[in-house]
Design a protein around this motif. Structure first.
Motif, PDB file in Angstrom:
ATOM      1  N   THR A 272      -8.006  -2.061   4.412  1.00  0.00           N
ATOM      2  CA  THR A 272      -8.295  -2.799   3.174  1.00  0.00           C
ATOM      3  C   THR A 272      -9.751  -3.243   3.058  1.00  0.00           C
ATOM      4  O   THR A 272     -10.143  -3.766   2.023  1.00  0.00           O
TER       5      THR A 272
ATOM      6  N   LEU B  72       0.848  -1.183   0.000  1.00  0.00           N
ATOM      7  CA  LEU B  72       0.000   0.000   0.000  1.00  0.00           C
ATOM      8  C   LEU B  72       0.888   1.239   0.000  1.00  0.00           C
ATOM      9  O   LEU B  72       1.875   1.296   0.733  1.00  0.00           O
TER      10      LEU B  72
ATOM     11  N   LEU C 106      -9.172   0.792  -0.303  1.00  0.00           N
ATOM     12  CA  LEU C 106      -8.261   1.541   0.559  1.00  0.00           C
ATOM     13  C   LEU C 106      -8.955   2.664   1.308  1.00  0.00           C
ATOM     14  O   LEU C 106      -9.885   3.290   0.796  1.00  0.00           O
TER      15      LEU C 106
ATOM     16  N   HIS D 294      -2.386   0.804  -4.414  1.00  0.00           N
ATOM     17  CA  HIS D 294      -1.926  -0.516  -3.997  1.00  0.00           C
ATOM     18  C   HIS D 294      -1.304  -1.220  -5.194  1.00  0.00           C
ATOM     19  O   HIS D 294      -1.542  -0.832  -6.340  1.00  0.00           O
TER      20      HIS D 294
END
Length: 165
Positions: free
Chosen positions: A67, A31, A114, A121
């Motif tokens: 996530t 990320l 996200l 990501h």
């Protein structure tokens, strides 16, 4: 101001989300951090262990927050604590963090949603971690996943497996 050296903290954790393809190849999720202290760097899921929470409780919370992944998600396969603790030093905070580490397996088609802590990501091949992860402890975490956890007949896998929150 006088200092007795860097502050020692254990209120931070790492979680490595990975997927394994039918070929056996493993990819690890990274990320892109939007905020300091590691803004504009590619990292695993990272987060703080809040007062009164266990590291496992914080892991499940951070995974969901960063996530949206939970054990109820169809893409979720399993989660484990990893054996080692990841030590990192962040000079801007004059702190050494001892980070419990976790691993999460997802289906090959799962994708994160996200939160505002990240701007992007990517999936990177576990075989190329040296080219994509910053810290030696991160490389070691991925080796622990690929060389021990995923090894057929792994002795550690059933003992490190986590139950859902």
């Amino acid at each position: 101001m006088t200092s007795n050296g860097p502050q020692l903290r254990s209120d931070f954790l790492d979680a490595y989300v990975f997927r394994q393809h039918a070929t056996g190849a493993v990819d690890v999720l990274q990320l892109l951090r939007a905020k300091e202290p590691v803004r504009q760097t590619w990292q695993p899921v990272m987060g703080h262990i809040e007062a009164g929470a266990t590291s496992v409780e914080a892991f499940w919370r951070e995974l969901r927050e960063e996530t949206t992944l939970t054990p109820a998600d169809p893409g979720f396969i399993a989660a484990w604590s990893l054996d080692g603790v990841h030590p990192i030093f962040i000079h801007r905070l004059d702190a050494i963090f001892l980070c419990p580490r976790f691993a999460v397996r997802v289906t090959p088609d799962w994708a994160p949603t996200l939160n505002d802590e990240h701007t992007d990501h990517r999936w990177i091949p576990a075989a190329a971690t040296q080219d994509y992860f910053m810290w030696p402890g991160q490389h070691e975490s991925i080796r622990e996943i690929t060389d021990l956890l995923l090894r057929p007949g792994s002795l550690c896998e059933p003992h490190l497996r986590l139950d859902g929150p």
